[in-house]
Write a protein that holds these residues in place. Structure first.
Motif, short mmCIF file in Angstrom:
data_model
loop_
_atom_site.label_atom_id
_atom_site.label_comp_id
_atom_site.label_asym_id
_atom_site.label_seq_id
_atom_site.Cartn_x
_atom_site.Cartn_y
_atom_site.Cartn_z
N GLU A 143 0.84 -1.19 0.00
CA GLU A 143 0.00 0.00 0.00
C GLU A 143 0.89 1.25 0.00
O GLU A 143 2.04 1.22 0.43
N LYS A 144 0.32 2.34 -0.44
CA LYS A 144 1.06 3.60 -0.48
C LYS A 144 1.58 3.96 0.91
O LYS A 144 2.73 4.43 1.06
N ALA A 145 0.77 3.73 1.94
CA ALA A 145 1.19 4.05 3.31
C ALA A 145 2.39 3.20 3.73
O ALA A 145 3.25 3.66 4.49
N GLU A 146 2.46 1.95 3.24
CA GLU A 146 3.59 1.09 3.57
C GLU A 146 4.87 1.61 2.92
O GLU A 146 5.93 1.63 3.55
N TRP A 147 4.76 2.02 1.66
CA TRP A 147 5.93 2.60 1.00
C TRP A 147 6.37 3.88 1.71
O TRP A 147 7.57 4.15 1.87
N HIS A 148 5.41 4.67 2.12
CA HIS A 148 5.71 5.92 2.83
C HIS A 148 6.49 5.61 4.11
O HIS A 148 7.48 6.29 4.43
N HIS A 149 6.07 4.56 4.81
CA HIS A 149 6.75 4.18 6.05
C HIS A 149 8.17 3.68 5.78
O HIS A 149 9.09 3.99 6.55
N VAL A 150 8.36 2.91 4.71
CA VAL A 150 9.70 2.45 4.36
C VAL A 150 10.61 3.65 4.10
O VAL A 150 11.75 3.70 4.59
N GLY A 151 10.13 4.61 3.33
CA GLY A 151 10.93 5.79 3.05
C GLY A 151 11.26 6.57 4.31
O GLY A 151 12.39 7.05 4.49
N LYS A 152 10.30 6.70 5.21
CA LYS A 152 10.52 7.40 6.47
C LYS A 152 11.59 6.70 7.31
O LYS A 152 12.43 7.35 7.93
N THR A 153 11.56 5.37 7.30
CA THR A 153 12.54 4.60 8.07
C THR A 153 13.95 4.81 7.53
O THR A 153 14.90 5.04 8.29
N ILE A 154 14.09 4.75 6.22
CA ILE A 154 15.42 4.95 5.62
C ILE A 154 15.94 6.34 5.97
O ILE A 154 17.13 6.52 6.27
#
Length: 235
Positions: A143-154
């Motif tokens: 989901e878009k929110a999951e990708w957003h979270h991955v980017g935030k983590t990096i």
């Protein structure tokens, strides 16, 4: 952190990770005798998943890659103790773990010297109920929110000054709760702010594009990268 020196063997370990530390913990035969092997990951080399009284752990032996790996498969030229592959990764992980970043906790590191070379091993906590992005994307889209979270983590790692030497889609995990984790900190180190963060992200993008070409079913598209970048830039 505790230190043991026994002949040619030097070990660092975190006593909180073990009931009672044993030098044999670095030997897969020990875990086999205890019937404590819980699986393995086979790539270029084998990573073992084991379990003791405290938690699930990962046991990894260090190997060389590339052409030199064909000659010196698992030996490295002798260096100062703190700069050996296992101890250096242990140090980086310990710093990241203390800062609360989502990484495996380092439990123990070992170097075994022999003349002008050494071999090395590391033991980490296992990230339970997690899979890497490549495995997940072969089954479903994120989901878009999951990708957003991955980017935030990096971005959290980059803001901490951590240069990940092999930032790729295999080294990002998602657990059952949706939390993102980074793994494999061999040859990683801390840097001052610079262009390396952008280069790190470009490496990750190449990784997704590579996997897209390798797998007939790979649920990734360029729009997913833009969603990841949105999370990265919003942090």
């Amino acid at each position: 952190m505790e230190r043991i020196e026994h002949g040619s063997e030097i070990i660092w370990y975190d006593p909180e990770c073990f009931d009672a530390f044993n030098r044999d913990f670095f030997e897969i035969d020990y875990w086999r005798e205890q019937d404590a092997i819980r699986g393995k990951a086979v790539g270029r080399n084998t990573t073992w998943f084991v379990e003791d009284e405290v938690c699930h752990k990962v046991l990894r032996h260090y190997y060389r890659g590339g052409m030199i790996g064909r000659v010196m498969e698992d030996t490295f030229l002798h260096v100062a103790e703190s700069k050996s592959r296992a101890m250096a990764e242990f140090t980086v992980l310990a710093k990241l773990h203390r800062r609360g970043l989502p990484v495996p906790r380092p439990c123990a590191a070992r170097m075994v010297r022999s003349n002008l070379v050494y071999r090395a091993d590391i033991i980490l906590t296992r990230i339970d109920n997690s899979r890497d992005l490549v495995a997940i994307l072969q089954e479903r889209a994120l989901e878009k929110a999951e990708w957003h979270h991955v980017g935030k983590t990096i971005r959290q790692f980059h803001d901490a000054g951590l240069y990940h030497a092999d930032l790729n889609s295999h080294n990002i995990l998602l657990d059952d709760s949706g939390k993102s984790w980074l793994i494999d900190f061999d040859k990683c180190h801390f840097r001052q702010t610079g262009s390396w963060a952008r280069e790190n992200m470009e490496r990750l993008l190449r990784s997704f594009r590579k996997e897209l070409n390798l797998h007939p079913e790979f649920n990734w598209k360029e729009a997913d990268w833009r969603a990841l970048l949105s999370g990265y830039r919003a942090s």
